[in-house]
Enzyme design. Structure first.
Site, mmCIF file in Angstrom:
data_model
loop_
_atom_site.group_PDB
_atom_site.id
_atom_site.type_symbol
_atom_site.label_atom_id
_atom_site.label_comp_id
_atom_site.label_asym_id
_atom_site.label_seq_id
_atom_site.Cartn_x
_atom_site.Cartn_y
_atom_site.Cartn_z
ATOM 1 N N HIS A 1 -21.032 -48.744 -7.510
ATOM 2 C CA HIS A 1 -20.719 -48.827 -6.077
ATOM 3 C C HIS A 1 -19.289 -49.319 -5.863
ATOM 4 C CE1 HIS A 1 -20.857 -49.702 -1.809
ATOM 5 N NE2 HIS A 1 -20.330 -50.877 -2.105
ATOM 6 N N HIS B 1 -15.513 -47.719 -3.844
ATOM 7 C CA HIS B 1 -14.428 -48.346 -3.082
ATOM 8 C C HIS B 1 -13.020 -48.032 -3.583
ATOM 9 C CE1 HIS B 1 -16.540 -50.909 -0.209
ATOM 10 N NE2 HIS B 1 -17.440 -51.184 -1.141
ATOM 11 N N GLU C 1 -17.693 -49.201 4.520
ATOM 12 C CA GLU C 1 -18.937 -48.874 3.824
ATOM 13 C C GLU C 1 -19.556 -47.536 4.247
ATOM 14 O OE1 GLU C 1 -19.962 -50.257 1.191
ATOM 15 O OE2 GLU C 1 -19.158 -52.293 1.197
ATOM 16 N N SER D 1 -21.024 -43.562 -2.847
ATOM 17 C CA SER D 1 -21.665 -43.951 -4.099
ATOM 18 C C SER D 1 -23.163 -43.661 -4.095
ATOM 19 C CB SER D 1 -21.406 -45.442 -4.391
ATOM 20 O OG SER D 1 -21.930 -46.255 -3.359
#
Ligand code: HBI
Ligand code: FE
Length: 284
Positions: A129, A134, A175, A194
């Site tokens: 993730h 990111h 997010e 993700s």
């Protein structure tokens, strides 16, 4: 250090800033194999779903299917591009520790990886993730500035007791953000990028709402952490992050002292609706 438990588990953090060694040499073949499965799934899925900036960032980074990336190698490339680094943490860290890192252009990334029998299940942010989700967008100069500003703003919001309001901005951008690209809404948010199942859902499903991003509206909107989002907010362009990075949130906190708070699936008459969701997925 044992991956999966976290160096800090039980005994408190190793260092005051909660960072640990990545312990790259300690990853097992099975852990590299989990990365490979996840990496191959997402890299074949995301073209056409993620925005161009995400795909570009992904390709410029020293990441491949065969092994979990080394944070030092990542940081070298990332630092040259936008001044950011990736530092290892054992899992979730306290809010103020998280913000302090972001304010200094250090992205805290979990050093452990999910288990092979839990590929789509994630209790805490792991290396897939954090790094795959990111880091590609941290290669983008506007996202790089925006996340730093979020770190600075987070420290301030905490002292004002407004963290919940600010956290909604992070949630619906960093997010779970979508951005217009041509006629479609594409992924730039790490929580979507993700996730194998949410990637397609966010872009193609008729179920969720897709609404043009408006800051006060977003700050008034609760989110769900247990399932796909019922609604996504869509930036017109990643250039909008420039304004968001420089905004003074205090007048917004002031405004939020009164007025409504909205539920995740709500659509308002004044919303700039790109797609009014059927809501079918969450009714089942
Ligand atoms: N710690 N490692 C890690 N990663 C996060 O995304 C994170 C965190 N601590 C706090 C936090 N996120 C959020 O609760 C804040 O953005 C509000
Ligand atoms: Fe995240």
């Amino acid at each position: 250090m044992k991956h999966g438990l976290g160096a800090g588990a039980g005994g408190g953090p190793q260092r005051a800033d909660w960072t640990v060694d990545q312990g790259w040499a300690l990853y097992t073949p099975e852990q590299h194999a989990v990365w490979k499965t996840l990496y191959e799934r997402q890299t074949s899925l995301l073209p056409g779903l993620a925005c161009d900036a995400f795909i570009e960032g992904m390709h410029k980074l020293p990441m491949s299917a065969d092994r979990i990336p080394n944070f030092e190698a990542l940081s070298e490339v990332l630092h040259r591009a936008t001044g950011w680094q990736v530092v290892a943490v054992p899992g979730l860290v306290p809010d103020e520790v998280f913000f302090e890192h972001l304010a200094n252009r250090r992205f805290p990334s979990g050093n452990f990886i999910r288990r092979v029998n839990e590929l789509d299940y994630l209790e805490e942010p792991d290396v897939f993730h954090d790094v795959f989700g990111h880091v590609p967008m941290l290669m983008h100069p506007l996202m790089a500035d925006f996340i730093q500003a979020y770190g600075q703003g987070g420290l301030r919001a905490q002292s004002l007791g407004k963290l919940a309001e600010l956290a909604r901005v992070y949630w619906y951008t960093v997010e779970f953000g979508l951005v217009r690209q041509g006629d479609s809404a594409r992924i730039y948010g790490a929580g979507i990028a993700s996730s194998f199942s949410e990637s397609r859902f966010a872009v193609h499903s008729t179920s969720p709402n897709r609404i043009g991003f408006e800051l006060e509206r977003v700050m008034r909107t609760r989110y769900r952490i247990d399932d796909f989002q019922e609604g996504y907010f869509v930036l017109d362009s990643l250039d909008d992050l420039l304004k968001l990075a420089h905004i003074d949130f205090e007048p917004y906190y002031e405004a939020l002292n009164s007025g409504p708070i909205f539920e995740p699936g709500q659509v308002l008459s004044q919303d700039p609706v790109l797609h009014a969701g059927t809501g079918q997925y969450h009714r089942k």
